[in-house]
Design a protein around this motif. Structure first.
Motif, PDB file in Angstrom:
ATOM      1  N   TRP A  59      -0.274  33.978  90.594  1.00 36.56           N
ATOM      2  CA  TRP A  59      -1.319  34.722  89.631  1.00 36.56           C
ATOM      3  C   TRP A  59      -1.033  35.068  88.564  1.00 36.56           C
ATOM      4  CZ3 TRP A  59      -6.761  35.177  89.287  1.00 36.56           C
ATOM      5  CH2 TRP A  59      -6.979  36.382  88.686  1.00 36.56           C
ATOM      6  N   ASP A  60       0.191  36.089  88.452  1.00 37.29           N
ATOM      7  CA  ASP A  60       0.590  36.681  87.091  1.00 37.29           C
ATOM      8  C   ASP A  60       1.247  35.573  86.263  1.00 37.29           C
ATOM      9  OD1 ASP A  60       0.064  39.076  88.340  1.00 37.29           O
ATOM     10  OD2 ASP A  60       2.221  39.365  89.328  1.00 37.29           O
ATOM     11  N   ALA A  61       1.790  34.474  86.797  1.00 36.74           N
ATOM     12  CA  ALA A  61       2.360  33.550  85.761  1.00 36.74           C
ATOM     13  C   ALA A  61       1.344  32.780  85.138  1.00 36.74           C
ATOM     14  CB  ALA A  61       3.111  32.346  86.733  1.00 36.74           C
ATOM     15  N   GLY A  62      -0.196  32.724  85.593  1.00 38.56           N
ATOM     16  CA  GLY A  62      -1.296  32.203  84.732  1.00 38.56           C
ATOM     17  C   GLY A  62      -2.306  31.813  85.712  1.00 38.56           C
ATOM     18  N   ARG A  63      -3.396  31.605  85.192  1.00 36.23           N
ATOM     19  CA  ARG A  63      -4.629  31.449  85.993  1.00 36.23           C
ATOM     20  C   ARG A  63      -5.761  30.879  85.357  1.00 36.23           C
ATOM     21  NH1 ARG A  63      -4.320  36.281  84.197  1.00 36.23           N
ATOM     22  NH2 ARG A  63      -3.152  37.315  85.458  1.00 36.23           N
ATOM     23  N   ILE A  64      -6.690  30.230  86.010  1.00 34.58           N
ATOM     24  CA  ILE A  64      -7.987  29.695  85.355  1.00 34.58           C
ATOM     25  C   ILE A  64      -8.678  30.958  84.741  1.00 34.58           C
ATOM     26  CG2 ILE A  64     -10.226  28.575  85.903  1.00 34.58           C
ATOM     27  CD1 ILE A  64      -8.877  26.807  87.834  1.00 34.58           C
ATOM     28  N   PRO A  65      -9.240  30.780  83.753  1.00 38.44           N
ATOM     29  CA  PRO A  65      -9.949  32.044  83.137  1.00 38.44           C
ATOM     30  C   PRO A  65     -11.010  32.466  83.891  1.00 38.44           C
ATOM     31  CG  PRO A  65      -9.430  30.386  81.155  1.00 38.44           C
ATOM     32  CD  PRO A  65      -9.149  29.679  82.593  1.00 38.44           C
ATOM     33  N   GLY A  66     -11.092  33.965  84.095  1.00 36.91           N
ATOM     34  CA  GLY A  66     -12.300  34.271  84.987  1.00 36.91           C
ATOM     35  C   GLY A  66     -12.162  34.246  86.444  1.00 36.91           C
ATOM     36  N   ALA A  67     -11.168  33.619  86.631  1.00 39.88           N
ATOM     37  CA  ALA A  67     -10.903  33.483  88.190  1.00 39.88           C
ATOM     38  C   ALA A  67     -10.834  34.757  88.958  1.00 39.88           C
ATOM     39  CB  ALA A  67      -9.546  32.853  88.659  1.00 39.88           C
ATOM     40  N   ILE A  68     -11.156  34.796  90.196  1.00 39.26           N
ATOM     41  CA  ILE A  68     -11.077  35.788  91.126  1.00 39.26           C
ATOM     42  C   ILE A  68      -9.766  35.791  91.951  1.00 39.26           C
ATOM     43  CG2 ILE A  68     -12.204  37.208  93.388  1.00 39.26           C
ATOM     44  CD1 ILE A  68     -14.788  35.596  92.024  1.00 39.26           C
ATOM     45  N   HIS A  69      -8.971  36.783  92.026  1.00 38.19           N
ATOM     46  CA  HIS A  69      -7.724  36.548  92.803  1.00 38.19           C
ATOM     47  C   HIS A  69      -7.954  37.155  94.276  1.00 38.19           C
ATOM     48  CE1 HIS A  69      -3.363  37.604  93.584  1.00 38.19           C
ATOM     49  NE2 HIS A  69      -3.590  36.358  93.697  1.00 38.19           N
ATOM     50  N   LEU A  70      -7.851  36.466  95.315  1.00 36.56           N
ATOM     51  CA  LEU A  70      -7.907  36.816  96.678  1.00 36.56           C
ATOM     52  C   LEU A  70      -6.797  36.095  97.355  1.00 36.56           C
ATOM     53  CD1 LEU A  70     -11.703  36.985  97.366  1.00 36.56           C
ATOM     54  CD2 LEU A  70     -10.219  38.903  96.984  1.00 36.56           C
ATOM     55  N   ASP A  71      -5.477  36.601  97.373  1.00 40.67           N
ATOM     56  CA  ASP A  71      -4.493  35.687  97.985  1.00 40.67           C
ATOM     57  C   ASP A  71      -4.923  35.440  99.524  1.00 40.67           C
ATOM     58  OD1 ASP A  71      -2.151  35.377  99.666  1.00 40.67           O
ATOM     59  OD2 ASP A  71      -1.095  36.579  98.252  1.00 40.67           O
ATOM     60  N   VAL A  72      -4.663  34.351 100.114  1.00 37.52           N
ATOM     61  CA  VAL A  72      -5.224  33.826 101.062  1.00 37.52           C
ATOM     62  C   VAL A  72      -4.351  34.518 102.373  1.00 37.52           C
ATOM     63  CG1 VAL A  72      -3.772  31.897 101.526  1.00 37.52           C
ATOM     64  CG2 VAL A  72      -5.912  31.722 102.550  1.00 37.52           C
ATOM     65  N   LYS A  73      -3.250  35.019 102.071  1.00 31.34           N
ATOM     66  CA  LYS A  73      -2.255  35.563 103.186  1.00 31.34           C
ATOM     67  C   LYS A  73      -2.394  37.148 102.999  1.00 31.34           C
ATOM     68  CE  LYS A  73       0.875  31.969 103.598  1.00 31.34           C
ATOM     69  NZ  LYS A  73       2.566  31.622 103.300  1.00 31.34           N
ATOM     70  N   LYS A  74      -3.136  37.755 101.849  1.00 27.58           N
ATOM     71  CA  LYS A  74      -3.003  39.154 101.921  1.00 27.58           C
ATOM     72  C   LYS A  74      -4.255  40.020 101.736  1.00 27.58           C
ATOM     73  CE  LYS A  74       1.232  39.543  99.076  1.00 27.58           C
ATOM     74  NZ  LYS A  74       1.673  40.229  98.135  1.00 27.58           N
ATOM     75  N   ALA A  75      -5.370  39.059 101.034  1.00 29.26           N
ATOM     76  CA  ALA A  75      -6.554  39.905 100.525  1.00 29.26           C
ATOM     77  C   ALA A  75      -7.903  38.882 100.997  1.00 29.26           C
ATOM     78  CB  ALA A  75      -6.560  39.783  98.925  1.00 29.26           C
ATOM     79  N   LEU A  76      -7.605  37.693 101.136  1.00 26.68           N
ATOM     80  CA  LEU A  76      -9.057  37.118 101.469  1.00 26.68           C
ATOM     81  C   LEU A  76      -9.557  37.323 102.927  1.00 26.68           C
ATOM     82  CD1 LEU A  76     -11.068  34.795 100.831  1.00 26.68           C
ATOM     83  CD2 LEU A  76      -9.617  33.172 101.668  1.00 26.68           C
ATOM     84  N   ASN A  77     -10.525  37.768 103.022  1.00 27.97           N
ATOM     85  CA  ASN A  77     -11.522  38.121 104.273  1.00 27.97           C
ATOM     86  C   ASN A  77     -12.787  37.920 103.978  1.00 27.97           C
ATOM     87  OD1 ASN A  77     -12.174  40.890 103.575  1.00 27.97           O
ATOM     88  ND2 ASN A  77     -10.025  41.378 104.009  1.00 27.97           N
ATOM     89  N   GLU A  78     -13.492  38.142 104.947  1.00 24.91           N
ATOM     90  CA  GLU A  78     -15.194  37.802 104.871  1.00 24.91           C
ATOM     91  C   GLU A  78     -15.400  38.794 103.896  1.00 24.91           C
ATOM     92  OE1 GLU A  78     -19.182  37.640 107.311  1.00 24.91           O
ATOM     93  OE2 GLU A  78     -17.157  37.957 108.431  1.00 24.91           O
TER      94      GLU A  78
END
Length: 112
Positions: A59-78
């Motif tokens: 994520w820190d290296a670059g991303r799609i503009p306006g994207a939401i960051h929810l790391d599947v292993k750490k942050a993504l939940n319902e």
């Protein structure tokens, strides 16, 4: 995430792709729709939510503009996804290309 049932797609983008991985992300996740780059671009232009399922360093290296960051292993939940995207809104999950398993895992979590 059983309450998120209207998932529009998985963006298995070639952005930041590293082809050295042995595994490939599945092209289909039950309950989700896989989209190609042309459809992904169309969804981006329609301001559909893009969720970056990658780890923090990616994520820190670059991303799609306006994207939401929810790391599947750490942050993504319902609850985290519901805080960003309404249940009836489409969402595109993406990661590091066809060799990255995170977008398919995120999609499975969202529709499971």
């Amino acid at each position: 995430m059983k309450t998120i049932t209207r998932l529009i797609g998985i963006a298995l983008l070639t952005l930041f792709a590293d082809t050295t991985f042995a595994k490939e992300s599945p092209m289909n996740v039950e309950g989700a729709t896989t989209v190609d780059t042309a459809k992904t671009h169309e969804l981006f232009n329609q301001e559909v939510a893009f969720v970056d399922a990658r780890k923090d360093s990616d994520w820190d290296a670059g991303r799609i503009p306006g994207a939401i960051h929810l790391d599947v292993k750490k942050a993504l939940n319902e609850n985290a996804l519901a805080a960003e995207v309404k249940k009836d809104e489409p969402v595109v999950f993406y990661c590091n290309g066809h060799s990255c398993m995170r977008s398919s895992k995120a999609s499975a979590m969202a529709v499971g």
